[in-house]
Design a protein around this motif. Structure first.
Motif, PDB file in Angstrom:
ATOM      1  N   HIS A 115     -56.292 105.265  49.110  1.00 20.70           N
ATOM      2  CA  HIS A 115     -57.616 104.647  49.059  1.00 20.70           C
ATOM      3  C   HIS A 115     -57.461 103.196  49.503  1.00 20.70           C
ATOM      4  O   HIS A 115     -56.879 102.376  48.791  1.00 20.70           O
ATOM      5  N   ALA A 116     -57.963 102.876  50.665  1.00 20.81           N
ATOM      6  CA  ALA A 116     -57.774 101.552  51.254  1.00 20.81           C
ATOM      7  C   ALA A 116     -58.486 100.467  50.448  1.00 20.81           C
ATOM      8  O   ALA A 116     -59.575 100.683  49.913  1.00 20.81           O
ATOM      9  N   HIS A 151     -52.901  99.794  51.702  1.00 19.23           N
ATOM     10  CA  HIS A 151     -52.823  98.348  51.934  1.00 19.23           C
ATOM     11  C   HIS A 151     -53.818  97.824  52.973  1.00 19.23           C
ATOM     12  O   HIS A 151     -53.885  96.623  53.203  1.00 19.23           O
ATOM     13  N   LEU A 152     -54.602  98.692  53.596  1.00 22.88           N
ATOM     14  CA  LEU A 152     -55.532  98.244  54.645  1.00 22.88           C
ATOM     15  C   LEU A 152     -56.714  97.498  54.034  1.00 22.88           C
ATOM     16  O   LEU A 152     -57.461  98.046  53.237  1.00 22.88           O
ATOM     17  N   GLY A 153     -56.876  96.253  54.447  1.00 26.36           N
ATOM     18  CA  GLY A 153     -57.978  95.437  53.942  1.00 26.36           C
ATOM     19  C   GLY A 153     -59.213  95.559  54.815  1.00 26.36           C
ATOM     20  O   GLY A 153     -59.222  96.242  55.840  1.00 26.36           O
ATOM     21  N   THR A 157     -56.763  96.841  60.887  1.00 28.72           N
ATOM     22  CA  THR A 157     -56.456  98.069  61.623  1.00 28.72           C
ATOM     23  C   THR A 157     -54.985  98.433  61.447  1.00 28.72           C
ATOM     24  O   THR A 157     -54.167  97.585  61.095  1.00 28.72           O
ATOM     25  N   MET A 158     -54.678  99.689  61.699  1.00 24.57           N
ATOM     26  CA  MET A 158     -53.288 100.141  61.727  1.00 24.57           C
ATOM     27  C   MET A 158     -53.006 100.630  63.140  1.00 24.57           C
ATOM     28  O   MET A 158     -53.723 101.486  63.657  1.00 24.57           O
ATOM     29  N   ALA A 180     -58.898 102.219  61.155  1.00 25.45           N
ATOM     30  CA  ALA A 180     -59.407 100.877  60.878  1.00 25.45           C
ATOM     31  C   ALA A 180     -60.375 100.922  59.708  1.00 25.45           C
ATOM     32  O   ALA A 180     -61.019 101.943  59.465  1.00 25.45           O
ATOM     33  N   VAL A 181     -60.451  99.809  58.986  1.00 27.36           N
ATOM     34  CA  VAL A 181     -61.470  99.646  57.947  1.00 27.36           C
ATOM     35  C   VAL A 181     -62.508  98.698  58.519  1.00 27.36           C
ATOM     36  O   VAL A 181     -62.227  97.531  58.774  1.00 27.36           O
TER      37      VAL A 181
END
Length: 194
Positions: A115-116, A151-153, A157-158, A180-181
């Protein structure tokens, strides 16, 4: 990776193109799909039935195919397929013979887990690339690539370059975005007020 068993019948290649075209049309009319196996010592032309390949083609999973052509067994992967543009019927299939000493390139499905942080803050997680090209020995290729997005804020993007999988070489561009978030309108509004 799962194994899929498939039986095929060998076929002859006719020298004249008009006769070849007529023969291929007759095969397709009899619910057979012309196919070719390459990558080994010789190129083998054969046919498979539409019913036999249905569960191989119309699924998000990837398989190693155990081909049995006139009694000869070979391990292969589906390399390419041609579809009829209007009816979406399979016209032709290409299989690549695989071995334990030669690496192959395959597209492997991507699965996001976790869960980002950006989603908790009101963002929306979007998957940009459903599959990644991977190069490895066929028996080391997983059924899916699992990526942890905890860890995606927000707004982050990853990229492919940030991913590492043991025994696999990723063939996609290093700066290609996998997921991406993104900021939602509600998150932007809350950010503007705050």
């Amino acid at each position: 990776m799962k194994t899929f068993e498939l039986e095929g019948k060998g076929r002859e290649i006719v020298a004249r193109s008009a006769d070849q075209k007529r023969a291929l049309k007759a095969m397709r009319k009899n619910n057979e799909i012309p196919a070719v196996l390459y990558g080994g010592e010789k190129v083998t032309h054969f046919t498979v039935t539409k019913e036999a390949v249905r569960k191989l083609v119309y699924t998000p999973e990837i398989f190693v195919v155990e081909l049995s052509i006139d009694g000869n067994k070979t391990m292969a992967i589906v390399k390419d397929m041609q579809f009829q543009p209007v009816t979406d019927e399979i016209l032709h299939m290409d299989f690549l013979e695989v071995s334990k000493d030669k690496a192959v390139v395959m597209e492997v499905p991507v699965v996001l887990e976790g869960h980002a942080e950006g989603v908790k803050a009101g963002g929306k997680l979007s998957l940009q690339m459903r599959k990644l090209k991977v190069k490895a020995i066929y028996d080391q290729i997983p059924e899916k690539l699992t990526i942890n997005v905890d860890h995606l804020g927000l707004g982050k993007t990853m990229q492919v370059g940030a991913l590492h999988f043991e025994g696999l070489e990723l063939m996609n561009a290093k700066n290609a975005v996998v997921c991406a978030v993104q900021l939602t309108r509600a998150a932007r509004g809350a950010q503007a007020k705050g």
